[in-house]
Design a protein around this motif. Structure first.
Motif, PDB file in Angstrom:
ATOM      1  N   MET A 138       0.825  -1.037   0.053  1.00 16.11           N
ATOM      2  CA  MET A 138      -0.090   0.143  -0.092  1.00 16.11           C
ATOM      3  C   MET A 138       0.775   1.134  -0.191  1.00 16.11           C
ATOM      4  N   LYS A 139       0.324   2.214  -0.803  1.00 14.14           N
ATOM      5  CA  LYS A 139       1.327   3.452  -0.903  1.00 14.14           C
ATOM      6  C   LYS A 139       0.616   4.621  -0.273  1.00 14.14           C
ATOM      7  N   GLY A 140       1.426   5.571   0.476  1.00 13.35           N
ATOM      8  CA  GLY A 140       0.824   6.715   0.717  1.00 13.35           C
ATOM      9  C   GLY A 140       0.869   7.876  -0.294  1.00 13.35           C
ATOM     10  N   ILE A 141       0.425   9.001   0.235  1.00 16.36           N
ATOM     11  CA  ILE A 141       0.690  10.216  -0.646  1.00 16.36           C
ATOM     12  C   ILE A 141       2.084  10.580  -1.202  1.00 16.36           C
ATOM     13  N   ARG A 142       3.015  10.308  -0.406  1.00 15.10           N
ATOM     14  CA  ARG A 142       4.627  10.656  -0.770  1.00 15.10           C
ATOM     15  C   ARG A 142       4.951   9.583  -1.670  1.00 15.10           C
ATOM     16  N   GLN A 143       4.612   8.638  -1.454  1.00 12.91           N
ATOM     17  CA  GLN A 143       5.164   7.356  -2.799  1.00 12.91           C
ATOM     18  C   GLN A 143       4.267   7.720  -4.063  1.00 12.91           C
ATOM     19  N   LEU A 144       3.048   8.215  -3.943  1.00 14.39           N
ATOM     20  CA  LEU A 144       2.342   8.566  -5.110  1.00 14.39           C
ATOM     21  C   LEU A 144       2.680   9.698  -5.756  1.00 14.39           C
ATOM     22  N   ALA A 145       3.305  10.602  -5.011  1.00 13.68           N
ATOM     23  CA  ALA A 145       3.869  11.882  -5.660  1.00 13.68           C
ATOM     24  C   ALA A 145       4.984  11.350  -6.478  1.00 13.68           C
ATOM     25  N   GLU A 146       6.100  10.685  -5.664  1.00  6.23           N
ATOM     26  CA  GLU A 146       7.282  10.434  -6.412  1.00  6.23           C
ATOM     27  C   GLU A 146       7.059   9.496  -7.507  1.00  6.23           C
ATOM     28  N   HIS A 147       6.090   8.349  -7.452  1.00  3.25           N
ATOM     29  CA  HIS A 147       5.810   7.671  -8.749  1.00  3.25           C
ATOM     30  C   HIS A 147       5.445   8.688  -9.873  1.00  3.25           C
ATOM     31  N   LEU A 148       4.680   9.547  -9.667  1.00  2.85           N
ATOM     32  CA  LEU A 148       4.082  10.645 -11.070  1.00  2.85           C
ATOM     33  C   LEU A 148       4.952  11.508 -11.005  1.00  2.85           C
ATOM     34  N   GLN A 149       5.953  11.872 -10.344  1.00  2.00           N
ATOM     35  CA  GLN A 149       6.951  12.805 -10.561  1.00  2.00           C
ATOM     36  C   GLN A 149       6.342  14.201 -10.447  1.00  2.00           C
ATOM     37  N   ILE A 150       5.504  14.254  -9.408  1.00  2.00           N
ATOM     38  CA  ILE A 150       4.647  15.851  -9.283  1.00  2.00           C
ATOM     39  C   ILE A 150       4.569  16.050  -7.751  1.00  2.00           C
ATOM     40  N   SER A 151       4.259  17.273  -7.275  1.00  2.00           N
ATOM     41  CA  SER A 151       4.358  17.581  -5.938  1.00  2.00           C
ATOM     42  C   SER A 151       3.409  16.736  -5.067  1.00  2.00           C
ATOM     43  N   THR A 152       3.412  16.741  -3.699  1.00  2.00           N
ATOM     44  CA  THR A 152       2.380  16.033  -2.867  1.00  2.00           C
ATOM     45  C   THR A 152       1.418  16.842  -2.864  1.00  2.00           C
ATOM     46  N   GLY A 153       1.455  18.162  -2.818  1.00  2.00           N
ATOM     47  CA  GLY A 153       0.287  19.188  -2.861  1.00  2.00           C
ATOM     48  C   GLY A 153      -0.626  18.793  -4.090  1.00  2.00           C
ATOM     49  N   THR A 154      -0.052  18.921  -5.060  1.00  2.00           N
ATOM     50  CA  THR A 154      -0.928  18.537  -6.304  1.00  2.00           C
ATOM     51  C   THR A 154      -1.529  17.407  -6.189  1.00  2.00           C
ATOM     52  N   VAL A 155      -0.940  16.244  -5.757  1.00  2.00           N
ATOM     53  CA  VAL A 155      -1.486  14.734  -5.614  1.00  2.00           C
ATOM     54  C   VAL A 155      -2.630  15.156  -4.562  1.00  2.00           C
ATOM     55  N   SER A 156      -2.290  15.704  -3.379  1.00  2.00           N
ATOM     56  CA  SER A 156      -3.456  15.876  -2.385  1.00  2.00           C
ATOM     57  C   SER A 156      -4.693  16.553  -2.876  1.00  2.00           C
ATOM     58  N   ARG A 157      -4.347  17.554  -3.865  1.00  2.00           N
ATOM     59  CA  ARG A 157      -5.450  18.506  -4.288  1.00  2.00           C
ATOM     60  C   ARG A 157      -6.375  17.582  -5.275  1.00  2.00           C
ATOM     61  N   ALA A 158      -5.558  16.982  -6.190  1.00  2.00           N
ATOM     62  CA  ALA A 158      -6.274  16.137  -6.975  1.00  2.00           C
ATOM     63  C   ALA A 158      -7.215  15.004  -6.389  1.00  2.00           C
ATOM     64  N   LEU A 159      -6.632  14.514  -5.417  1.00  2.00           N
ATOM     65  CA  LEU A 159      -7.351  13.222  -4.667  1.00  2.00           C
ATOM     66  C   LEU A 159      -8.708  13.897  -3.934  1.00  2.00           C
ATOM     67  N   ASN A 160      -8.618  15.088  -3.490  1.00  2.00           N
ATOM     68  CA  ASN A 160      -9.591  15.750  -2.823  1.00  2.00           C
ATOM     69  C   ASN A 160     -10.618  16.610  -3.777  1.00  2.00           C
ATOM     70  N   GLY A 161     -10.388  16.432  -5.125  1.00  2.00           N
ATOM     71  CA  GLY A 161     -11.285  17.077  -6.257  1.00  2.00           C
ATOM     72  C   GLY A 161     -11.026  18.582  -6.240  1.00  2.00           C
ATOM     73  N   LYS A 162     -10.056  19.127  -5.863  1.00  2.00           N
ATOM     74  CA  LYS A 162      -9.723  20.556  -5.981  1.00  2.00           C
ATOM     75  C   LYS A 162     -10.061  21.127  -7.415  1.00  2.00           C
ATOM     76  N   SER A 163     -10.507  22.350  -7.694  1.00  2.00           N
ATOM     77  CA  SER A 163     -10.671  22.751  -8.860  1.00  2.00           C
ATOM     78  C   SER A 163      -9.466  23.290  -9.714  1.00  2.00           C
ATOM     79  N   ASP A 164      -8.290  23.527  -8.972  1.00  2.00           N
ATOM     80  CA  ASP A 164      -7.208  24.094  -9.596  1.00  2.00           C
ATOM     81  C   ASP A 164      -6.361  23.207 -10.235  1.00  2.00           C
ATOM     82  N   VAL A 165      -6.716  21.894 -10.271  1.00  2.00           N
ATOM     83  CA  VAL A 165      -6.150  20.889 -10.926  1.00  2.00           C
ATOM     84  C   VAL A 165      -6.678  20.532 -12.115  1.00  2.00           C
ATOM     85  N   ASN A 166      -5.817  20.380 -13.211  1.00  2.00           N
ATOM     86  CA  ASN A 166      -6.359  20.234 -14.429  1.00  2.00           C
ATOM     87  C   ASN A 166      -6.885  18.836 -14.686  1.00  2.00           C
TER      88      ASN A 166
END
Length: 347
Positions: A1-29
């Protein structure tokens, strides 16, 4: 099982972007959100609920705080499990989960509570094993942590909610019952600790003596651990008494096991040579010979009352629990056994 940090490293994007995407924030394309959600599914992402609770301010979880003196095992095998069933019956209707917060034996109760509050793992707490002077009441009130206590304390504040068993009442009733059956030398076993129930039990015992016109005998008050071993040591002390009591009131039913054993070793028979009344009914007392006279309460209903008191303090649920009392002394009914027959030759 992966956490948010490992997910961000896998995608090579910031943890903040991953968090906003997972929470459905409108500022993520849309494409980034799609990649994040797909990767989360593929990698088995599990959100850190504690972190989410800190940010969102609600974990939907209630903590029941237990210490090693309020074990869910031996001694309380029919107490906390049934109280917990009542708690869950009410809390689950509101989508709330109950978790046990178990204080390690080597850790100070108050320090453990402060640590749990600092971590904000739960939205509210139920505390147990209250002491005569208990700083947890003031601490939780100041910290803004909603709570209810199973037990009273001299430290409870006017706005605090609590439910407690009628320890004074059962001790007084036990003394009166024994007096009516011819006993005049009535002893008591009280906790060898600062738990508030011990103070209440002794107050009820003394009130019973006063109503019977009996003088309190300091040698008839035995302070011991509320377990089988404590009951055995009470038996030792009884046997060593200059003028042995003819009856005793135990503050814990488990003590009867050790007491019966010690009396048997001395060739004495419980009930015949010493009348015994214990605080609360348990499976242990039903299988003793003679069967133990004790007191019974509805543990499921007690748990439900605790839950309702707690919900009355939570803004999201308070409206539906406006009529719940702030404090409640819980009644117990006498269960007649064979351990306290009338004295053959009243003294």
């Amino acid at each position: 099982m992966k956490g948010i940090r490992q997910l961000a490293e896998h995608l090579q994007i910031s943890t903040g972007t991953v968090s906003r995407a997972l929470n459905g924030k409108s500022d993520v394309n849309a494409e980034t959100r799609r990649r994040v959600l797909a990767a989360a599914e593929d990698l088995g992402y599990v959100p850190n609920q504690a972190g989410r609770s800190l940010r969102q301010g609600a974990s939907k979880t209630i903590g029941l705080v237990l210490n090693h003196g309020s074990s869910v095992g031996a001694g309380n095998e029919n107490f906390f499990p049934l109280v917990i069933a009542g708690l869950q019956n009410v809390l689950s209707r509101h989508g709330l989960d109950l978790v046990l917060l178990l204080c390690p034996r080597e850790e100070n109760y108050d320090a453990f509570l402060r640590r749990m509050v600092a971590r904000r793992l739960v939205d509210a707490m139920i505390i147990t094993a209250t002491r005569v002077k208990d700083p947890r009441f003031a601490f939780l009130t100041t910290a803004g942590m909603p709570f209810v206590s199973l037990g009273r304390s001299d430290s409870a504040l006017p706005g605090n909610n609590w439910v407690d068993l009628d320890f004074e009442g059962i001790a007084e009733r036990a003394v009166l019952r024994l007096f009516e059956r011819g006993h005049r030398r009535i002893a008591i076993a009280a906790p060898a600790s600062d738990v508030n129930l011990g103070k209440l039990f002794l107050e009820g015992y003394r009130a019973g003596l006063a109503k019977c016109g009996l003088q309190e005998e300091p040698d008839y008050i035995f302070y011991e651990q509320a377990l089988e071993e404590g009951g055995y040591r009470v038996g030792e002390k009884l046997l060593a008494s200059k003028k042995r009591p003819t009856a005793i009131v135990l503050n814990a039913e488990l003590m009867s096991v050790g007491l019966y054993r010690r009396l048997g070793e001395a060739g004495l028979v419980p009930g015949r040579d010493l009348a015994v009344i214990a605080e609360r009914e348990s499976p242990v007392g039903r299988f003793l010979l003679p069967r133990l006279t004790c007191f019974r309460l509805d543990l499921d209903a007690l748990g439900r009352m605790l839950a309702e008191m707690l919900l009355s303090n939570l803004p999201a649920f308070a409206e539906g629990y406006q009529d719940v009392p702030r404090n409640r002394i819980w009644p117990l009914e006498l269960v007649e056994g064979e351990s306290d027959p009338p004295l053959a030759a009243p003294d």
